[in-house]
Design a protein around this motif. Structure first.
Motif, PDB file in Angstrom:
ATOM      1  N   LEU A 242     -11.599  10.962  -1.804  1.00 32.56           N
ATOM      2  CA  LEU A 242     -10.854  12.138  -2.251  1.00 32.56           C
ATOM      3  C   LEU A 242      -9.588  11.741  -3.014  1.00 32.56           C
ATOM      4  O   LEU A 242      -9.232  12.387  -4.006  1.00 32.56           O
ATOM      5  N   TYR A 243      -8.901  10.702  -2.569  1.00 31.12           N
ATOM      6  CA  TYR A 243      -7.727  10.242  -3.314  1.00 31.12           C
ATOM      7  C   TYR A 243      -8.113   9.803  -4.726  1.00 31.12           C
ATOM      8  O   TYR A 243      -7.432  10.135  -5.707  1.00 31.12           O
ATOM      9  N   LEU A 244      -9.220   9.050  -4.842  1.00 30.10           N
ATOM     10  CA  LEU A 244      -9.649   8.589  -6.163  1.00 30.10           C
ATOM     11  C   LEU A 244     -10.088   9.749  -7.047  1.00 30.10           C
ATOM     12  O   LEU A 244      -9.817   9.766  -8.245  1.00 30.10           O
ATOM     13  N   LYS A 245     -10.781  10.717  -6.461  1.00 30.14           N
ATOM     14  CA  LYS A 245     -11.189  11.880  -7.254  1.00 30.14           C
ATOM     15  C   LYS A 245      -9.957  12.646  -7.748  1.00 30.14           C
ATOM     16  O   LYS A 245      -9.919  13.120  -8.880  1.00 30.14           O
ATOM     17  N   PHE A 246      -8.968  12.753  -6.896  1.00 30.09           N
ATOM     18  CA  PHE A 246      -7.729  13.428  -7.280  1.00 30.09           C
ATOM     19  C   PHE A 246      -7.066  12.688  -8.441  1.00 30.09           C
ATOM     20  O   PHE A 246      -6.647  13.303  -9.435  1.00 30.09           O
TER      21      PHE A 246
ATOM     22  N   ASN B 150      -5.652  13.557   3.503  1.00 30.28           N
ATOM     23  CA  ASN B 150      -4.661  13.172   4.507  1.00 30.28           C
ATOM     24  C   ASN B 150      -5.203  13.349   5.922  1.00 30.28           C
ATOM     25  O   ASN B 150      -4.941  12.529   6.814  1.00 30.28           O
ATOM     26  N   VAL B 151      -5.959  14.429   6.121  1.00 34.60           N
ATOM     27  CA  VAL B 151      -6.570  14.655   7.430  1.00 34.60           C
ATOM     28  C   VAL B 151      -7.553  13.528   7.744  1.00 34.60           C
ATOM     29  O   VAL B 151      -7.547  12.969   8.843  1.00 34.60           O
ATOM     30  N   TYR B 152      -8.405  13.194   6.780  1.00 35.14           N
ATOM     31  CA  TYR B 152      -9.354  12.106   6.983  1.00 35.14           C
ATOM     32  C   TYR B 152      -8.629  10.790   7.278  1.00 35.14           C
ATOM     33  O   TYR B 152      -9.024  10.022   8.156  1.00 35.14           O
ATOM     34  N   TYR B 153      -7.546  10.544   6.533  1.00 37.14           N
ATOM     35  CA  TYR B 153      -6.790   9.306   6.722  1.00 37.14           C
ATOM     36  C   TYR B 153      -6.231   9.222   8.141  1.00 37.14           C
ATOM     37  O   TYR B 153      -6.334   8.196   8.810  1.00 37.14           O
ATOM     38  N   ASN B 154      -5.653  10.317   8.595  1.00 37.53           N
ATOM     39  CA  ASN B 154      -5.067  10.343   9.932  1.00 37.53           C
ATOM     40  C   ASN B 154      -6.121  10.239  11.023  1.00 37.53           C
ATOM     41  O   ASN B 154      -5.845   9.770  12.133  1.00 37.53           O
ATOM     42  N   GLU B 155      -7.361  10.697  10.715  1.00 35.78           N
ATOM     43  CA  GLU B 155      -8.450  10.614  11.683  1.00 35.78           C
ATOM     44  C   GLU B 155      -9.124   9.248  11.657  1.00 35.78           C
ATOM     45  O   GLU B 155     -10.014   8.977  12.460  1.00 35.78           O
ATOM     46  N   GLY B 156      -8.741   8.402  10.709  1.00 33.86           N
ATOM     47  CA  GLY B 156      -9.339   7.082  10.616  1.00 33.86           C
ATOM     48  C   GLY B 156     -10.618   7.025   9.808  1.00 33.86           C
ATOM     49  O   GLY B 156     -11.311   6.004   9.801  1.00 33.86           O
ATOM     50  N   SER B 157     -10.942   8.114   9.105  1.00 31.92           N
ATOM     51  CA  SER B 157     -12.126   8.148   8.247  1.00 31.92           C
ATOM     52  C   SER B 157     -11.713   7.659   6.860  1.00 31.92           C
ATOM     53  O   SER B 157     -11.480   8.440   5.940  1.00 31.92           O
ATOM     54  N   LEU B 158     -11.631   6.345   6.712  1.00 32.43           N
ATOM     55  CA  LEU B 158     -11.014   5.751   5.531  1.00 32.43           C
ATOM     56  C   LEU B 158     -11.827   5.969   4.257  1.00 32.43           C
ATOM     57  O   LEU B 158     -11.254   6.202   3.192  1.00 32.43           O
TER      58      LEU B 158
ATOM     59  N   ALA C  22      -3.624   4.938  -1.860  1.00 38.01           N
ATOM     60  CA  ALA C  22      -4.990   4.598  -2.262  1.00 38.01           C
ATOM     61  C   ALA C  22      -5.161   3.082  -2.373  1.00 38.01           C
ATOM     62  O   ALA C  22      -6.205   2.533  -1.994  1.00 38.01           O
ATOM     63  N   GLU C  23      -4.144   2.413  -2.905  1.00 41.99           N
ATOM     64  CA  GLU C  23      -4.222   0.956  -3.034  1.00 41.99           C
ATOM     65  C   GLU C  23      -4.284   0.293  -1.662  1.00 41.99           C
ATOM     66  O   GLU C  23      -5.043  -0.672  -1.448  1.00 41.99           O
ATOM     67  N   LYS C  24      -3.509   0.809  -0.721  1.00 42.58           N
ATOM     68  CA  LYS C  24      -3.544   0.291   0.647  1.00 42.58           C
ATOM     69  C   LYS C  24      -4.918   0.518   1.268  1.00 42.58           C
ATOM     70  O   LYS C  24      -5.470  -0.369   1.942  1.00 42.58           O
ATOM     71  N   LEU C  25      -5.467   1.703   1.042  1.00 46.38           N
ATOM     72  CA  LEU C  25      -6.796   2.019   1.565  1.00 46.38           C
ATOM     73  C   LEU C  25      -7.852   1.088   0.987  1.00 46.38           C
ATOM     74  O   LEU C  25      -8.783   0.665   1.683  1.00 46.38           O
ATOM     75  N   LYS C  26      -7.714   0.779  -0.287  1.00 51.73           N
ATOM     76  CA  LYS C  26      -8.662  -0.118  -0.946  1.00 51.73           C
ATOM     77  C   LYS C  26      -8.718  -1.464  -0.236  1.00 51.73           C
ATOM     78  O   LYS C  26      -9.807  -2.011   0.008  1.00 51.73           O
ATOM     79  N   GLN C  27      -7.560  -2.012   0.094  1.00 45.71           N
ATOM     80  CA  GLN C  27      -7.511  -3.291   0.790  1.00 45.71           C
ATOM     81  C   GLN C  27      -8.074  -3.183   2.206  1.00 45.71           C
ATOM     82  O   GLN C  27      -8.780  -4.086   2.683  1.00 45.71           O
ATOM     83  N   GLN C  28      -7.775  -2.073   2.874  1.00 47.93           N
ATOM     84  CA  GLN C  28      -8.308  -1.867   4.219  1.00 47.93           C
ATOM     85  C   GLN C  28      -9.830  -1.797   4.201  1.00 47.93           C
ATOM     86  O   GLN C  28     -10.503  -2.380   5.059  1.00 47.93           O
ATOM     87  N   LEU C  29     -10.376  -1.071   3.230  1.00 47.29           N
ATOM     88  CA  LEU C  29     -11.819  -0.950   3.125  1.00 47.29           C
ATOM     89  C   LEU C  29     -12.464  -2.291   2.795  1.00 47.29           C
ATOM     90  O   LEU C  29     -13.531  -2.631   3.329  1.00 47.29           O
ATOM     91  N   LEU C  30     -11.815  -3.053   1.922  1.00 47.05           N
ATOM     92  CA  LEU C  30     -12.360  -4.357   1.561  1.00 47.05           C
ATOM     93  C   LEU C  30     -12.435  -5.257   2.789  1.00 47.05           C
ATOM     94  O   LEU C  30     -13.439  -5.956   3.000  1.00 47.05           O
TER      95      LEU C  30
ATOM     96  N   CYS D 220       4.248  14.560  -8.396  1.00 47.74           N
ATOM     97  CA  CYS D 220       4.798  14.074  -7.121  1.00 47.74           C
ATOM     98  C   CYS D 220       3.679  13.635  -6.183  1.00 47.74           C
ATOM     99  O   CYS D 220       3.785  12.609  -5.499  1.00 47.74           O
ATOM    100  N   LYS D 221       2.604  14.421  -6.157  1.00 48.87           N
ATOM    101  CA  LYS D 221       1.450  14.070  -5.330  1.00 48.87           C
ATOM    102  C   LYS D 221       0.822  12.765  -5.802  1.00 48.87           C
ATOM    103  O   LYS D 221       0.420  11.925  -4.986  1.00 48.87           O
ATOM    104  N   LEU D 222       0.735  12.600  -7.120  1.00 51.08           N
ATOM    105  CA  LEU D 222       0.160  11.378  -7.662  1.00 51.08           C
ATOM    106  C   LEU D 222       0.990  10.154  -7.260  1.00 51.08           C
ATOM    107  O   LEU D 222       0.441   9.115  -6.872  1.00 51.08           O
ATOM    108  N   ARG D 223       2.312  10.277  -7.348  1.00 49.97           N
ATOM    109  CA  ARG D 223       3.171   9.155  -6.969  1.00 49.97           C
ATOM    110  C   ARG D 223       3.042   8.831  -5.478  1.00 49.97           C
ATOM    111  O   ARG D 223       3.161   7.671  -5.067  1.00 49.97           O
ATOM    112  N   GLU D 224       2.767   9.849  -4.688  1.00 53.25           N
ATOM    113  CA  GLU D 224       2.588   9.663  -3.250  1.00 53.25           C
ATOM    114  C   GLU D 224       1.236   8.998  -2.943  1.00 53.25           C
ATOM    115  O   GLU D 224       1.133   8.156  -2.039  1.00 53.25           O
ATOM    116  N   ILE D 225       0.226   9.360  -3.722  1.00 54.06           N
ATOM    117  CA  ILE D 225      -1.136   8.926  -3.436  1.00 54.06           C
ATOM    118  C   ILE D 225      -1.427   7.519  -3.945  1.00 54.06           C
ATOM    119  O   ILE D 225      -2.152   6.756  -3.301  1.00 54.06           O
TER     120      ILE D 225
END
Length: 406
Positions: A65-69, A51-59, A105-113, A96-101
Motif C-alpha cells: 500500500l505504501y508503494l502504491k501510494f 499504517n494499520v497493517y504495519y502496526n499489526e505486523g503485516s509487513l 517504506a525504505e525501512k520496510l523494504k529492508q525488513q522484508l528482505l 506531507c504524507k509522502l515525506r512521512e511514508i
C-alpha cells in the motif's frame, strides 16, 4: 482494505522475491473519468490502512500500500487531465504524507528482505535435510541388501528421487489487481419496482437472495477495477448501529427522505470492528441522499485513526436490498477493502440487510460498468449477496458523530 497474501515463496531468491512484490505494487492506473480529488481522498484511506497493517505486523500488506501510494502520487496522478484543479492545500497535505511514508517504506523494504533471506535459508535447510534423509535411507537399504526399492539410472547408479519445489512464480501470488480507485461517500437509492423481501431483522442468516434491481437512479461514480477475493475477515457490527441510525433518521423517514452514514472503525486481531458511525451533512430526497462537506468526515477519521468499513442508509418506503446505484456506490468501498459492507435499513418493513457485491462476478461487473443515470443491471447471476462475514454484537460500544448538527 484489500489484504495481500503471498503463497509460500521460500524457494525464490530473496532479491527476486522482493522484485516481484515491487513490480506488483507499481501497477497503479489512473482513470481520467474519475476526478483527481477522489484519488487524493482514496490516498488518505490507503495510508491509514497501511499504517494499520504495519502496526499489526503485516509487513507485506503495508509495503504494497505504501508503494502504491507513492506510485500514484509521485508519478501517475500528474498525468491526470484535471490535475491542476486539485486545491493547493490538498496537494500540500499529500506531500506531507509522502515525506512521512518514504523513509517508512525504505525501512520496510529492508525488513522484508531480511525476512525473505530467513525464509530462503530455511527452505534450503529443509531441502538439504530431505536429501540427507533420502541418502541415509538409500544406504540403510543397501546395507540390508534390499535394492529392489531403488531405481537404477541409465548409468547403473542408484538415483535419489527429486524433491519437488514449492510453487514460486508470480502467478502464485494471490493479490487484487489495483487499489487506485476511490472510496466514495454513499449516495443512497431510488424507488424500485414492486419489492421483494430481503434480509432479516438485524441478522444475516436465512436471508433470501435479492432479485430486484432499482435501476432508476442517477450516479456520478465511474470506477475501473478488477478484484477476486478468497477469504473475508469478520466484520463486527454493534447492534446500536442499526437502532441509533434509524432513530437519527426518523424525521427524514417520516418525510420519505433517505438518510446515509459512514461506518468506521479499526482492525484488531484480524477482525474489522465498527466503533464509530458518522452521519455527514447531507441533502436527501425520496430517492437520493447527497453528502456535503466530506472533508469533515476525513478530518474526523484522521484525528481518531479510523478506517472506513462500510456505509449505511435507509429505504423509507421500500425493502432492504441494493439498487443499481447502491451497487455503484458500494463498489469503490469494496474495491478498497473486500470486507466493506453496505447496510440497508427498511423501517416500513422492519428489516435490515447486510450486503456485499459478489466477489467473482458482481464486483468486476459493476467496476467496469460505465453507464450512469437510470440503467438496469442483469440479475442472473446475482450482482450482490448477503454479507455472511458479519457478526452482530449486542453489547459492543459505538460512538456516533452527527455532523448535521455541527
Amino acid at each position: 482494505m484489500a489484504q495481500y497474501k503471498m503463497n509460500i515463496l521460500e524457494n525464490i531468491e530473496p532479491q527476486e522475491r522482493l522484485k516481484q512484490l515491487i513490480n506488483y505494487s507499481n501497477t497503479v492506473e489512473v482513470d481520467s473519468h474519475v476526478p483527481p480529488i477522489r484519488y487524493y481522498r482514496s490516498g488518505i484511506e490507503m495510508v491509514r490502512m497501511a499504517n494499520v497493517y504495519y502496526n499489526e505486523g503485516s509487513l507485506e500488506n503495508a509495503y504494497v500500500l505504501y508503494l502504491k501510494f507513492m506510485t500514484l502520487f509521485l508519478e501517475k496522478i500528474r498525468k491526470h487531465p484535471e490535475f491542476n484543479t486539485v486545491p493547493v492545500d490538498v496537494k500540500a497535505r499529500n506531500q506531507c504524507k509522502l515525506r512521512e511514508i518514504l523513509p517508512k517504506a525504505e525501512k520496510l523494504k529492508q525488513q522484508l528482505l531480511e525476512q525473505y533471506k530467513d525464509d530462503y535459508n530455511r527452505y534450503l535447510a529443509e531441502v538439504k535435510h530431505k536429501k540427507d534423509e533420502l541418502e541415509k535411507k538409500k544406504k540403510d537399504q543397501t546395507k540390508k541388501g534390499d535394492k529392489s526399492k531403488l531405481r537404477p539410472s541409465d548409468h547403473g547408479i542408484y538415483s535419489i528421487p527429486s524433491i519437488a519445489k514449492v510453487p514460486g512464480s508470480i502467478a502464485d501470488v494471490s493479490y487484487p489487481d489495483s487499489l487506485s480507485n476511490i472510496p466514495v461517500t454513499p449516495t443512497p437509492s431510488a424507488p424500485p419496482p414492486p419489492p421483494t423481501t430481503v434480509g432479516s431483522k438485524n441478522r444475516t442468516e436465512d436471508v433470501p437472495m435479492p432479485v430486484i434491481d432499482r435501476s432508476n437512479k442517477p450516479s456520478e461514480i465511474s470506477v475501473r477495477e478488477r478484484y477476486d477475493t478468497k477469504v473475508l475477515r469478520r466484520v463486527i457490527v454493534p447492534v446500536k448501529v442499526m437502532t441509533l441510525f434509524q432513530a437519527m433518521a426518523q424525521t427524514n423517514t417520516h418525510k420519505n427522505i433517505e438518510t446515509c452514514g459512514v461506518l468506521t472503525g479499526k482492525l484488531e486481531r484480524n477482525e474489522l470492528i465498527i466503533t464509530h458511525m458518522i452521519v455527514p451533512k447531507q441533502k436527501g430526497t425520496s430517492d437520493s441522499c447527497m453528502t456535503m462537506n466530506e472533508e469533515e468526515i476525513f478530518d474526523y477519521q484522521d484525528q481518531h485513526n479510523l478506517i472506513t468499513i462500510g456505509w449505511i442508509h435507509t429505504h423509507p418506503t421500500q425493502t432492504a436490498f441494493l439498487s443499481s446505484v447502491d451497487l455503484h456506490t458500494h463498489c469503490p468501498y469494496q474495491l478498497l477493502m473486500p470486507e466493506a459492507i453496505a447496510i440497508v435499513c427498511s423501517p416500513k418493513y422492519n428489516e435490515t440487510g447486510f450486503f456485499i457485491l459478489t466477489p467473482s462476478y458482481g464486483l468486476p461487473f459493476i467496476a467496469n460498468c460505465r453507464k450512469t443515470g437510470f440503467h438496469p443491471h442483469p440479475t442472473d447471476p446475482p450482482l450482490f449477496m448477503v454479507a455472511d462475514h458479519v457478526r452482530i454484537e449486542n453489547n459492543a460500544p459505538l460512538e456516533v458523530l452527527d455532523l448535521r448538527k455541527a
